[in-house]
Write a protein that holds these residues in place. Structure first.
Motif, PDB file in Angstrom:
ATOM      1  N   ILE A 250      -1.442   6.326 -12.700  1.00  0.00           N
ATOM      2  CA  ILE A 250      -0.434   5.389 -12.188  1.00  0.00           C
ATOM      3  C   ILE A 250       0.946   5.751 -12.729  1.00  0.00           C
ATOM      4  N   ASP A 251       1.010   6.009 -14.025  1.00  0.00           N
ATOM      5  CA  ASP A 251       2.304   6.355 -14.650  1.00  0.00           C
ATOM      6  C   ASP A 251       2.870   7.636 -14.029  1.00  0.00           C
ATOM      7  N   PHE A 252       2.009   8.608 -13.765  1.00  0.00           N
ATOM      8  CA  PHE A 252       2.474   9.860 -13.168  1.00  0.00           C
ATOM      9  C   PHE A 252       3.091   9.608 -11.794  1.00  0.00           C
ATOM     10  N   PHE A 253       2.431   8.765 -10.985  1.00  0.00           N
ATOM     11  CA  PHE A 253       2.972   8.492  -9.642  1.00  0.00           C
ATOM     12  C   PHE A 253       4.340   7.828  -9.721  1.00  0.00           C
ATOM     13  N   TYR A 254       4.461   6.781 -10.548  1.00  0.00           N
ATOM     14  CA  TYR A 254       5.715   6.035 -10.567  1.00  0.00           C
ATOM     15  C   TYR A 254       6.849   6.811 -11.233  1.00  0.00           C
ATOM     16  N   ARG A 255       6.512   7.791 -12.072  1.00  0.00           N
ATOM     17  CA  ARG A 255       7.576   8.660 -12.618  1.00  0.00           C
ATOM     18  C   ARG A 255       8.217   9.499 -11.521  1.00  0.00           C
TER      19      ARG A 255
ATOM     20  N   PRO B 119       0.568  -3.725  -7.089  1.00  0.00           N
ATOM     21  CA  PRO B 119       0.851  -4.044  -8.490  1.00  0.00           C
ATOM     22  C   PRO B 119      -0.076  -3.308  -9.449  1.00  0.00           C
ATOM     23  N   TYR B 120       0.442  -3.037 -10.612  1.00  0.00           N
ATOM     24  CA  TYR B 120      -0.295  -2.290 -11.639  1.00  0.00           C
ATOM     25  C   TYR B 120      -1.649  -2.940 -11.940  1.00  0.00           C
ATOM     26  N   ASP B 121      -1.649  -4.260 -12.138  1.00  0.00           N
ATOM     27  CA  ASP B 121      -2.888  -4.969 -12.490  1.00  0.00           C
ATOM     28  C   ASP B 121      -3.918  -4.881 -11.368  1.00  0.00           C
ATOM     29  N   SER B 122      -3.459  -4.902 -10.119  1.00  0.00           N
ATOM     30  CA  SER B 122      -4.385  -4.826  -8.991  1.00  0.00           C
ATOM     31  C   SER B 122      -5.074  -3.462  -8.928  1.00  0.00           C
ATOM     32  N   VAL B 123      -4.304  -2.406  -9.209  1.00  0.00           N
ATOM     33  CA  VAL B 123      -4.900  -1.068  -9.216  1.00  0.00           C
ATOM     34  C   VAL B 123      -5.956  -0.964 -10.318  1.00  0.00           C
TER      35      VAL B 123
ATOM     36  N   PRO C 141       1.943  12.180  16.181  1.00  0.00           N
ATOM     37  CA  PRO C 141       2.099  11.621  14.829  1.00  0.00           C
ATOM     38  C   PRO C 141       1.921  12.679  13.742  1.00  0.00           C
ATOM     39  N   LYS C 142       2.833  12.679  12.808  1.00  0.00           N
ATOM     40  CA  LYS C 142       2.713  13.476  11.584  1.00  0.00           C
ATOM     41  C   LYS C 142       3.012  12.499  10.451  1.00  0.00           C
ATOM     42  N   ILE C 143       1.940  11.924   9.906  1.00  0.00           N
ATOM     43  CA  ILE C 143       2.055  10.761   9.039  1.00  0.00           C
ATOM     44  C   ILE C 143       1.745  11.152   7.594  1.00  0.00           C
ATOM     45  N   LEU C 144       2.566  10.660   6.679  1.00  0.00           N
ATOM     46  CA  LEU C 144       2.346  10.881   5.257  1.00  0.00           C
ATOM     47  C   LEU C 144       2.142   9.536   4.571  1.00  0.00           C
ATOM     48  N   LEU C 145       1.030   9.401   3.838  1.00  0.00           N
ATOM     49  CA  LEU C 145       0.747   8.191   3.074  1.00  0.00           C
ATOM     50  C   LEU C 145       0.935   8.488   1.588  1.00  0.00           C
ATOM     51  N   CYS C 146       1.809   7.741   0.947  1.00  0.00           N
ATOM     52  CA  CYS C 146       2.048   7.895  -0.487  1.00  0.00           C
ATOM     53  C   CYS C 146       1.713   6.590  -1.197  1.00  0.00           C
ATOM     54  N   GLY C 147       1.293   6.706  -2.427  1.00  0.00           N
ATOM     55  CA  GLY C 147       0.971   5.511  -3.200  1.00  0.00           C
ATOM     56  C   GLY C 147       0.193   5.896  -4.436  1.00  0.00           C
TER      57      GLY C 147
END
Length: 491
Positions: A444-449, A392-396, A280-286
């Motif tokens: 959050i804004d940086f990630f979604y951009r 979702p934004y509110d959950s974060v 496994p070579k796994i990448l987690l993004c979020g």
């Protein structure tokens, strides 16, 4: 008519594609199963070292029991391990093995000998316990259906003795709970002397007055006796666990019994990463607060892969006072972003180490944009599974801005999910500057951009709804690891 024929041809082609994909999936599963069986046979050969290897392998193939349950259930007093073991046995149709049913076997001379010792309230010698286990596990029901061993081993000496005898579990489940909870559970136990049924004054009180009146307090459940047993358990369990590093799962039993059961069932029905046909070579993004760190830790524990957190690596470099750490320190002090080339140098050094090469890795915290992803790929580190955790934004905002830390004890709390137990503690709680709402929004804004460009860069992306129970999220991620490589799949 022509359009209808074209549509029919297209539908036929799609059906053929789906059938071909199903066939490939079946072939891959069959191949993986065969690999697992071959590895199990090799393991049995190494453990038993028979004088006649060919005959041993033929007998092993005839038994055809490679995939039957072989499970240890361990845990402190009142953790519910016997209940979980019984439920697993019923669900998996396996044989339950406990100390009690080993010694209450009137047809066994060994059991009769052990029972006499037990009735004197003396400890059964380890060598006698091992003989009882070997005798029971040689029975046809254990060989063909598998077994679940409840509460054994109790010491490291027993664990090593069991290992050297050739008894090897495929899964080890360890239940855990705070001592205060366990003591309360034990104090509330009551037993029906007519049938041995166990009840609890708080959690499981019988409705019939007749049953209530005949319940008795079992021996050995006083607070003092329970504390002694817990102290003994804690001394022993830390020496037992290193015997099962790759097959161990710790589950909190301080939750509804049904939840504990399903977590245990999910684990014991899984196959271990060491049997997988790829590394496994796994990448987690979020976005920040999506649960990447927790999921990475769960994956590392379950599959024995290396948890690589980019931010933690940089902090370790600074703390080590290495030459590259000295380059990073000024950026930390000024709270500036560390240049990509420096990050990549640190990350490359870690991913090239032998443990990452042999066991695989799960990476999170990098890459955060297209340039970093391109840099990672140019260094030869191409993940074969990429997960995007969507929250979702509110959950974060809710997850992060309500976090607090007790400066006195270092204990972490969450004002909604884990509130402080007293007003005194609540008044002294502090919020990390990075958890303030304005800082969280920037992250959050940086990630979604940058997320859409990252998604397009990787071919094997799986989207996971991260706004769920962490173990549900983990199961979705796990299904994406063990199944054939997906393409832009949503979970």
């Amino acid at each position: 008519m022509k359009n209808e024929r074209k549509r029919e041809e297209k539908r036929r082609e799609e059906r053929e594609k789906r059938e071909n994909q199903r066939q490939r999936d079946r072939e891959e599963i069959d191949t993986e199963t065969q690999i697992q069986k071959d590895l199990i046979m090799l393991q049995e050969l190494l453990i038993h070292q028979p004088k006649e290897p060919i005959q041993f392998m033929l007998e092993h193939l005839e038994r055809d029991n490679d995939m039957v349950p072989r499970i240890f259930i361990l845990g402190p007093p009142a953790s519910g391990k016997t209940t979980i073991a019984m439920w697993l046995c019923k669900h998996l149709n396996a044989s339950l093995i406990t100390l009690e049913n080993l010694i209450w076997n009137k047809l066994s001379g060994l059991a009769i000998k052990a029972l006499k010792i037990y009735e004197k309230e003396e400890a059964i010698p380890d060598f006698l316990l091992l003989k009882l286990l070997l005798e029971r596990m040689s029975k046809e029901e254990c060989i063909s259906k598998g077994w679940i061993l409840d509460g054994i081993p109790e010491t490291r000496e027993q664990a090593l003795m069991i290992q050297t005898s050739g008894i090897s579990p495929r899964h080890v489940v360890v239940l855990t709970a705070p001592d205060t909870v366990l003591i309360e559970r034990n104090l509330g136990k009551r037993v029906d002397p007519s049938n041995g049924e166990v009840y609890h004054t708080t959690f499981d009180w019988p409705s019939e007055p007749e049953v209530q009146n005949r319940l008795k307090v079992p021996l050995g459940i006083s607070e003092e006796e329970t504390v002694k047993r817990l102290m003994m358990y804690h001394r022993n369990i830390i020496r037992i666990l290193p015997s099962y590093p790759k097959i161990l799962k710790v589950i909190s039993s301080d939750q509804p019994c049904v939840d504990v059961f399903y977590q245990a069932l999910t684990y014991v029905q899984s196959q271990h990463r060491s049997n997988a046909p790829f590394t496994p070579k796994i990448l987690l993004c979020g976005p920040t607060g999506s649960g990447k760190s927790l999921q990475a830790a769960l994956l590392a524990q379950k599959y024995g892969i290396i948890n690589v957190c980019c931010g933690q690596l940089l902090k370790e470099c600074v703390a080590s006072n290495s030459s590259i750490g000295e380059l990073i320190r000024p950026y930390f002090q000024k709270k500036m972003s560390v240049p990509d080339q420096i990050i990549m140098k640190v990350l490359s050094s870690r991913l090239k180490k032998q443990d990452c090469i042999c066991y695989g890795w799960v990476l999170h915290g990098f890459p955060q944009d297209l340039d970093q992803a391109t840099l990672l790929s140019s260094e030869g580190f191409v993940p074969n599974r990429v997960f995007f955790l969507n929250v979702p934004y509110d959950s974060v905002i809710e997850r992060l801005t309500l976090r607090r830390t007790d400066p006195t004890t270092g204990e972490r709390y969450h004002l909604m999910y884990k509130p402080p137990p007293t007003m005194e503690i609540q008044e002294r709680l502090m919020q990390h500057p990075g958890d303030r709402e304005e800082k969280v929004k920037i992250k959050i804004d940086f990630f979604y951009r940058n997320s859409s460009l990252l998604e397009d860069f990787f071919d094997n992306v799986i989207y996971v709804n991260g706004d769920q129970d962490p173990y549900t999220v983990f199961e979705y991620i796990e299904s994406g690891i063990i199944m054939p490589l997906p393409t832009k799949v949503s979970q």
